[in-house]
Scaffold this active site. Structure first.
Site, short mmCIF file in Angstrom:
data_model
loop_
_atom_site.label_atom_id
_atom_site.label_comp_id
_atom_site.label_asym_id
_atom_site.label_seq_id
_atom_site.Cartn_x
_atom_site.Cartn_y
_atom_site.Cartn_z
CD GLU A 1 43.73 41.84 40.70
OE1 GLU A 1 42.86 41.16 41.27
OE2 GLU A 1 44.11 42.95 41.13
CG HIS B 1 39.63 42.66 38.51
ND1 HIS B 1 41.00 42.59 38.58
CD2 HIS B 1 39.24 43.64 39.36
CE1 HIS B 1 41.41 43.51 39.45
NE2 HIS B 1 40.37 44.16 39.93
CG ASN C 1 37.43 42.62 43.53
OD1 ASN C 1 37.27 41.48 43.97
ND2 ASN C 1 38.20 42.89 42.48
CD1 TRP C 2 35.57 42.33 50.03
CD2 TRP C 2 35.00 40.38 51.00
NE1 TRP C 2 34.61 42.60 50.99
CE2 TRP C 2 34.24 41.41 51.60
CE3 TRP C 2 34.80 39.08 51.43
CZ2 TRP C 2 33.31 41.17 52.61
CZ3 TRP C 2 33.88 38.84 52.43
CH2 TRP C 2 33.15 39.87 53.02
CE LYS C 3 41.58 43.51 43.77
NZ LYS C 3 42.72 44.25 43.21
CB SER D 1 45.20 53.06 44.99
OG SER D 1 46.09 52.00 44.71
N GLY E 1 46.21 48.36 43.59
CA GLY E 1 47.06 47.82 44.65
C GLY E 1 48.42 48.46 44.74
N GLY F 1 39.35 47.56 46.24
CA GLY F 1 40.06 46.33 46.60
C GLY F 1 40.49 46.36 48.05
N GLY F 2 41.75 46.71 48.29
CA GLY F 2 42.34 46.65 49.63
C GLY F 2 41.50 47.32 50.71
CD GLU G 1 38.97 47.84 39.13
OE1 GLU G 1 38.67 48.20 40.27
OE2 GLU G 1 39.38 46.71 38.84
P1 13P Z 1 42.82 48.36 45.12
O1 13P Z 1 41.70 49.20 45.68
O2 13P Z 1 43.42 47.42 46.13
O3 13P Z 1 43.83 49.16 44.37
O4 13P Z 1 42.13 47.39 44.04
C1 13P Z 1 41.29 47.93 43.10
C2 13P Z 1 40.62 46.83 42.39
O5 13P Z 1 41.24 46.06 41.69
C3 13P Z 1 39.19 46.65 42.60
O6 13P Z 1 38.65 45.74 41.71
#
Ligand code: 13P
Length: 251
Positions: free
Chosen positions: A98, A96, A9-11, A214, A174, A235-236, A168
């Protein structure tokens, strides 16, 4: 049997040029390897068409990070499920934390988004999970139950069978803080039991439940070794082909 899946998930990261480069790198890294999981990248809307043009869709699935809760019409700035599908994308990340937290997405709007995604042939990667206070006060079971029941449990068994779930915990996203493999297993097993109660054992056994928060090459193996953890939503660590592949190869 259910699939193992590692999805990025590149956000809201990368320009189109940077995203195409990253997608090419992941695509290249997948050449000549046969991972023990499906590999998907979820990218910004603006990137979908260009990224689709540079990846081998047999090896790398493409998804959006959201879609509208309306079919079409006067909804300035929104992107519909049919628009997403028209780019060649096959997946869409929905719900998600967010989006729930910053853009007011509710169990009701997510129900609409899920239906539209399915109508347009997209596979939803449906996210659920609790915030820190809910983890600490022990209500996290009820939180995920409510999220799943209200958004997904009116689906037919056939449609529910098309959904990928992603647990999640918001406190792990993050933050560098990961749920322990035992914490992940506990809630994933609970989520599967909810699906079994509603749709029966076969649907439950076939549902992929990913962990997100994470997840990195260093902790992926332990998480994925748990019987109810069927992969990760990353994510990251998905913003770099090498670290993303480090998670893909953890299977
Ligand atoms: P991180 O891997 O950066 O913690 O993000 C997880 C995430 O929100 C994937 O959708």
């Amino acid at each position: 049997m259910r699939k193992n899946i590692v999805a990025g998930n590149w956000k809201m990261n990368t320009t189109v040029a940077e995203g195409v480069e990253l997608a090419k790198n992941v695509n290249e890294a997948l050449k000549g390897v046969t991972p023990n999981c499906d590999v998907i990248i979820g990218v910004p809307f603006t990137h979908l068409t260009s990224v689709n043009a540079v990846i081998d869709s047999n090896k790398l699935g493409l998804g959006a990070e959201n879609c509208a809760d309306k079919k079409s019409g006067a909804y300035t700035g929104e992107v519909s499920a049919s628009m997403v599908a028209s780019t060649g994308a096959k997946y869409v990340i929905l719900g998600h934390s967010e989006r729930r937290q910053y853009y007011g997405e509710t169990v009701e709007t997510l129900k609409e988004k899920t239906l539209l995604a399915l109508e347009n042939g997209l596979t939803p990667i449906f996210c659920i999970g609790e915030v820190l206070s809910e983890r600490e006060n022990g209500t996290y079971f009820d939180v995920v139950k409510n999220q799943i029941e209200k958004s997904l449990f009116d689906l037919s068994a056939e449609d529910f069978g098309k959904i990928i779930l992603a647990y999640e915990p918001v406190w792990a996203i993050g933050t560098g803080k990961t749920a322990s493999d035992d914490q992940a297993e506990e809630i994933h097993a609970y989520i599967r039991s909810l699906v079994e109660t509603k749709y029966g054992k076969e649907v439950a056994e076939n549902t992929s439940i990913l962990y997100g928060g994470s997840c990195k090459p260093t902790n992926a193996k332990a998480l994925f070794s748990k019987p109810n953890v069927d992969g990760g939503l990353i994510g990251g660590a998905a913003l770099n082909a090498e670290s993303f592949m480090g998670i893909v190869t953890a299977f």
